[in-house]
Design a protein around this motif. Structure first.
Motif, PDB file in Angstrom:
ATOM      1  N   PHE A 200       0.810  -1.218   0.000  1.00 23.15           N
ATOM      2  CA  PHE A 200       0.000   0.000   0.000  1.00 23.15           C
ATOM      3  C   PHE A 200       0.841   1.264   0.000  1.00 23.15           C
ATOM      4  O   PHE A 200       0.301   2.358   0.112  1.00 23.15           O
ATOM      5  CB  PHE A 200      -0.984  -0.027   1.174  1.00 23.15           C
ATOM      6  N   TYR A 201       2.148   1.148  -0.140  1.00 20.47           N
ATOM      7  CA  TYR A 201       3.003   2.323  -0.332  1.00 20.47           C
ATOM      8  C   TYR A 201       2.819   2.786  -1.770  1.00 20.47           C
ATOM      9  O   TYR A 201       2.775   1.978  -2.700  1.00 20.47           O
ATOM     10  CB  TYR A 201       4.474   1.989  -0.097  1.00 20.47           C
ATOM     11  N   ASN A 202       2.735   4.080  -1.986  1.00 19.27           N
ATOM     12  CA  ASN A 202       2.550   4.606  -3.337  1.00 19.27           C
ATOM     13  C   ASN A 202       3.677   4.197  -4.276  1.00 19.27           C
ATOM     14  O   ASN A 202       3.442   3.941  -5.451  1.00 19.27           O
ATOM     15  CB  ASN A 202       2.405   6.128  -3.296  1.00 19.27           C
ATOM     16  N   ALA A 203       4.907   4.120  -3.767  1.00 20.55           N
ATOM     17  CA  ALA A 203       6.034   3.696  -4.603  1.00 20.55           C
ATOM     18  C   ALA A 203       5.809   2.277  -5.114  1.00 20.55           C
ATOM     19  O   ALA A 203       6.081   1.969  -6.280  1.00 20.55           O
ATOM     20  CB  ALA A 203       7.349   3.792  -3.834  1.00 20.55           C
ATOM     21  N   TYR A 204       5.270   1.397  -4.272  1.00 17.79           N
ATOM     22  CA  TYR A 204       4.958   0.026  -4.683  1.00 17.79           C
ATOM     23  C   TYR A 204       3.815   0.033  -5.696  1.00 17.79           C
ATOM     24  O   TYR A 204       3.878  -0.650  -6.724  1.00 17.79           O
ATOM     25  CB  TYR A 204       4.582  -0.823  -3.462  1.00 17.79           C
ATOM     26  N   LEU A 205       2.782   0.822  -5.419  1.00 18.51           N
ATOM     27  CA  LEU A 205       1.625   0.885  -6.319  1.00 18.51           C
ATOM     28  C   LEU A 205       1.993   1.415  -7.702  1.00 18.51           C
ATOM     29  O   LEU A 205       1.359   1.052  -8.693  1.00 18.51           O
ATOM     30  CB  LEU A 205       0.529   1.761  -5.710  1.00 18.51           C
ATOM     31  N   SER A 206       3.022   2.240  -7.778  1.00 20.34           N
ATOM     32  CA  SER A 206       3.445   2.764  -9.084  1.00 20.34           C
ATOM     33  C   SER A 206       4.011   1.651  -9.957  1.00 20.34           C
ATOM     34  O   SER A 206       3.930   1.713 -11.178  1.00 20.34           O
ATOM     35  CB  SER A 206       4.464   3.895  -8.912  1.00 20.34           C
ATOM     36  N   LYS A 207       4.576   0.628  -9.348  1.00 21.51           N
ATOM     37  CA  LYS A 207       5.168  -0.504 -10.088  1.00 21.51           C
ATOM     38  C   LYS A 207       4.234  -1.717 -10.168  1.00 21.51           C
ATOM     39  O   LYS A 207       4.349  -2.535 -11.078  1.00 21.51           O
ATOM     40  CB  LYS A 207       6.462  -0.954  -9.399  1.00 21.51           C
ATOM     41  N   ASN A 208       3.361  -1.857  -9.179  1.00 22.86           N
ATOM     42  CA  ASN A 208       2.465  -3.011  -9.055  1.00 22.86           C
ATOM     43  C   ASN A 208       1.051  -2.500  -8.812  1.00 22.86           C
ATOM     44  O   ASN A 208       0.555  -2.545  -7.683  1.00 22.86           O
ATOM     45  CB  ASN A 208       2.906  -3.895  -7.881  1.00 22.86           C
ATOM     46  N   PRO A 209       0.400  -2.009  -9.865  1.00 18.14           N
ATOM     47  CA  PRO A 209      -0.908  -1.363  -9.699  1.00 18.14           C
ATOM     48  C   PRO A 209      -1.952  -2.274  -9.064  1.00 18.14           C
ATOM     49  O   PRO A 209      -1.969  -3.500  -9.270  1.00 18.14           O
ATOM     50  CB  PRO A 209      -1.318  -1.011 -11.117  1.00 18.14           C
ATOM     51  N   PHE A 210      -2.827  -1.654  -8.298  1.00 18.80           N
ATOM     52  CA  PHE A 210      -3.886  -2.342  -7.566  1.00 18.80           C
ATOM     53  C   PHE A 210      -4.730  -3.237  -8.484  1.00 18.80           C
ATOM     54  O   PHE A 210      -5.130  -4.332  -8.094  1.00 18.80           O
ATOM     55  CB  PHE A 210      -4.763  -1.297  -6.862  1.00 18.80           C
ATOM     56  N   LYS A 211      -4.996  -2.779  -9.698  1.00 19.96           N
ATOM     57  CA  LYS A 211      -5.830  -3.566 -10.630  1.00 19.96           C
ATOM     58  C   LYS A 211      -5.198  -4.909 -11.001  1.00 19.96           C
ATOM     59  O   LYS A 211      -5.899  -5.807 -11.451  1.00 19.96           O
ATOM     60  CB  LYS A 211      -6.085  -2.770 -11.917  1.00 19.96           C
ATOM     61  N   THR A 212      -3.881  -5.062 -10.817  1.00 18.81           N
ATOM     62  CA  THR A 212      -3.209  -6.309 -11.198  1.00 18.81           C
ATOM     63  C   THR A 212      -3.108  -7.301 -10.049  1.00 18.81           C
ATOM     64  O   THR A 212      -2.646  -8.431 -10.248  1.00 18.81           O
ATOM     65  CB  THR A 212      -1.779  -6.035 -11.727  1.00 18.81           C
ATOM     66  N   TRP A 213      -3.514  -6.882  -8.846  1.00 21.42           N
ATOM     67  CA  TRP A 213      -3.405  -7.773  -7.693  1.00 21.42           C
ATOM     68  C   TRP A 213      -4.373  -8.943  -7.847  1.00 21.42           C
ATOM     69  O   TRP A 213      -5.497  -8.775  -8.299  1.00 21.42           O
ATOM     70  CB  TRP A 213      -3.725  -7.043  -6.412  1.00 21.42           C
ATOM     71  N   LYS A 214      -3.953 -10.098  -7.407  1.00 24.35           N
ATOM     72  CA  LYS A 214      -4.790 -11.293  -7.521  1.00 24.35           C
ATOM     73  C   LYS A 214      -5.570 -11.592  -6.243  1.00 24.35           C
ATOM     74  O   LYS A 214      -6.522 -12.313  -6.253  1.00 24.35           O
ATOM     75  CB  LYS A 214      -3.928 -12.473  -7.912  1.00 24.35           C
ATOM     76  N   ASP A 215      -5.092 -11.069  -5.101  1.00 26.09           N
ATOM     77  CA  ASP A 215      -5.769 -11.376  -3.825  1.00 26.09           C
ATOM     78  C   ASP A 215      -6.530 -10.218  -3.259  1.00 26.09           C
ATOM     79  O   ASP A 215      -6.419  -9.117  -3.449  1.00 26.09           O
ATOM     80  CB  ASP A 215      -4.777 -11.889  -2.781  1.00 26.09           C
TER      81      ASP A 215
END
Length: 157
Positions: free
Chosen positions: A142-157
């Motif tokens: 949930f860090y914005n830096a992480y979300l910039s590389k791993n967008p929420f829409k791509t999460w599987k869980d």
């Protein structure tokens, strides 16, 4: 220069009617290395550059240095950032003696709504509004830096 903050998921849009301020934020990262994250942000019509240090083990505290820069400089720096941009609308909501910053993400992170509260100490008491959900302070996803590389829409869980 020390930031103490806690993050929570948001259960509903009930906060919208309570917000006293609303601004669009677009941000990118020159560096997403956890030891020294460097962010460029445009908030409404102002530019900012921020350097953040690594978070403590519980995720609440880290060094933060931020300066306002010209809008033109921010736009130029955004053009050389790492891939992945964060786009969100920030709603500021006063609850008790604190202000929650509630971010409604769009683009690749659409569907994510998160609230942050800045504190004076890690053990400071604060009021939790009814729309506040699970705490995610120590969850790096949930860090914005992480979300910039791993967008929420791509999460599987």
């Amino acid at each position: 220069m020390i930031e103490i903050e806690r993050k929570f998921l948001v259960l509903s849009n009930a906060f919208i009617d309570e917000a006293f301020e609303k601004k669009r934020i677009v941000q990118g990262y020159i560096s997403t290395v956890p030891e020294r994250t460097v962010r460029v942000r445009i908030k409404a019509d102002k530019g900012y550059i921020t350097i953040k240090g690594e978070s403590t083990n519980n995720g609440t505290t880290r060094l933060e240095w931020e300066r306002e820069i010209s809008l033109a400089d921010a736009e130029a720096l955004l053009s050389i950032c790492e891939s992945g941009t964060i786009d969100k609308i920030r709603h500021e909501v006063k609850v008790g003696n604190h202000i929650y910053e509630v971010d409604v993400f769009s683009g690749e992170n659409e569907g994510l709504i998160m609230a942050e509260i800045e504190l004076q100490s890690e053990n400071e008491a604060f009021e939790k509004p009814h729309w506040l959900g699970k705490e995610v302070t120590n969850d790096e996803r949930f860090y914005n830096a992480y979300l910039s590389k791993n967008p929420f829409k791509t999460w599987k869980d």
